[in-house]
Design a protein around this motif. Structure first.
Motif, PDB file in Angstrom:
ATOM      1  N   ARG A 192       0.832  -1.211   0.000  1.00  0.00           N
ATOM      2  CA  ARG A 192       0.000   0.000   0.000  1.00  0.00           C
ATOM      3  C   ARG A 192       0.863   1.256   0.000  1.00  0.00           C
ATOM      4  NH1 ARG A 192      -5.456   0.001   1.803  1.00  0.00           N
ATOM      5  NH2 ARG A 192      -5.198   2.257   1.670  1.00  0.00           N
ATOM      6  N   THR A 218       2.405   1.605  -3.524  1.00  0.00           N
ATOM      7  CA  THR A 218       1.490   1.892  -4.628  1.00  0.00           C
ATOM      8  C   THR A 218       0.612   3.117  -4.375  1.00  0.00           C
ATOM      9  OG1 THR A 218      -0.104   0.336  -3.694  1.00  0.00           O
ATOM     10  CG2 THR A 218       1.373  -0.508  -5.383  1.00  0.00           C
ATOM     11  N   ASP A 219       0.109   3.303  -3.155  1.00  0.00           N
ATOM     12  CA  ASP A 219      -0.776   4.437  -2.879  1.00  0.00           C
ATOM     13  C   ASP A 219       0.002   5.701  -2.520  1.00  0.00           C
ATOM     14  OD1 ASP A 219      -2.684   2.566  -3.281  1.00  0.00           O
ATOM     15  OD2 ASP A 219      -3.510   2.593  -1.267  1.00  0.00           O
TER      16      ASP A 219
END
Ligand code: ZN
Length: 290
Positions: free
Chosen positions: A222, A225-226
């Motif tokens: 996370r 990617t985020d």
């Protein structure tokens, strides 16, 4: 404070995260300090050398590089180990001399501790030491003066703030990612995941041993990617050592935190090395690749 990017961590299809090892022995952890006096350290069975050797082999197998935040105390006793860390292509950095929490020291004694550690490490290894990690992430709102001491001692970066709430450390309102302090020193915090308006610890130590591996992998993914940021993961040599002497008389919480899932740690590290790309702090945060 100025936020900075980590361009080295964004290069290519798979982000390179920073792997870090705090090189200390099992009897030096801060939670054991009430039970083991410093004067007893020299009489304890030392296991740090063989455990770091196992980590070096693990990293070689996993084709990973890392930063080793090493105690001056350890470097004095095991200079050959420190040189092997450097010869294997890893970054040597400082964890202070004697694992004293910054929050327990005044300005002169902190300056002496970080200067002594840097000198020993550089003398032993013959390389410049740029990074510092405070024992038990003990830089917080009460002692931000420590960043000035670090800059004066010649350090270029610190990885000493854990932006979470915890009974022993933490500075939950601090930036989650690498940023420059007002004096220009780079602070590279331990990685958290922002979820439900809280920062969750997601990158090492007891939490990594406690949580299922799939959860840790999900949290790191996370962040990559985020947040589009490189993660900073940390662990200790004693965390892979199922044979370490048990410390008697400690309270239940300390016992649980120190020993939980130690037998699973090495296998999890294998998975971690396979599932992510890992590099040194200085390569990722100090040296832009373009
Ligand atoms: Zn430590």
């Amino acid at each position: 404070m100025t936020a900075i990017n980590a361009p080295g961590g964004r290069d290519g299809p798979r982000m390179t995260n920073a792997l870090t090892v705090d090189v200390e022995d099992y009897f030096q952890v801060s939670a054991f300090a009430p039970y083991i006096a410093r004067s007893e350290w020299d009489g304890r069975e030392c296991r740090v050398e063989r455990n770091v050797e196992r980590i070096l082999a693990l990293l070689e197998t996993g084709n990973a590089h890392a930063t080793f935040f090493t105690l001056g105390w350890v470097a004095e006793r095991y200079p050959g180990l420190v040189r092997r860390i450097v010869a294997a292509g890893h970054e040597l950095a400082s964890h202070g001399y004697g694992h004293e929490r910054v929050s327990d020291l005044d300005h002169p004694s902190f300056a002496a501790d970080i200067g002594r550690a840097k000198n020993i490490l550089e003398d032993v290894a013959g390389v410049a030491v740029h990074g510092y990690r405070a024992p038990s992430f003990s830089i917080g709102v009460g002692n931000l003066w420590a960043f000035d001491s670090l800059a004066r001692a010649g350090y270029l970066y610190s990885s000493s703030i854990y932006p979470i709430r915890h009974d022993h450390y933490g500075m939950p309102d601090s930036p989650r990612f690498a940023h420059r302090r007002d004096n220009g020193l780079l602070e590279i915090p331990i990685t958290t995941l922002r979820l439900f308006a809280r920062n969750l610890p997601s990158s090492g130590g007891g939490y990594f041993r406690l949580l299922p591996y799939a959860m840790s992998r999900w949290m790191l993914n996370r962040v990559n990617t985020d947040d589009r940021e490189a993660a900073v993961f940390y662990f200790h040599p004693w965390e892979i050592d199922v044979g370490q002497p048990r410390v008697d008389g400690i309270d239940l919480k300390t016992r649980f935190r120190h020993y939980v899932n130690i037998g699973r740690m090495e296998r999890r590290l294998h998975s971690l090395l396979a599932d992510f790309a890992w590099g040194r702090m200085d390569d990722i945060f100090l040296r832009p690749v373009h």
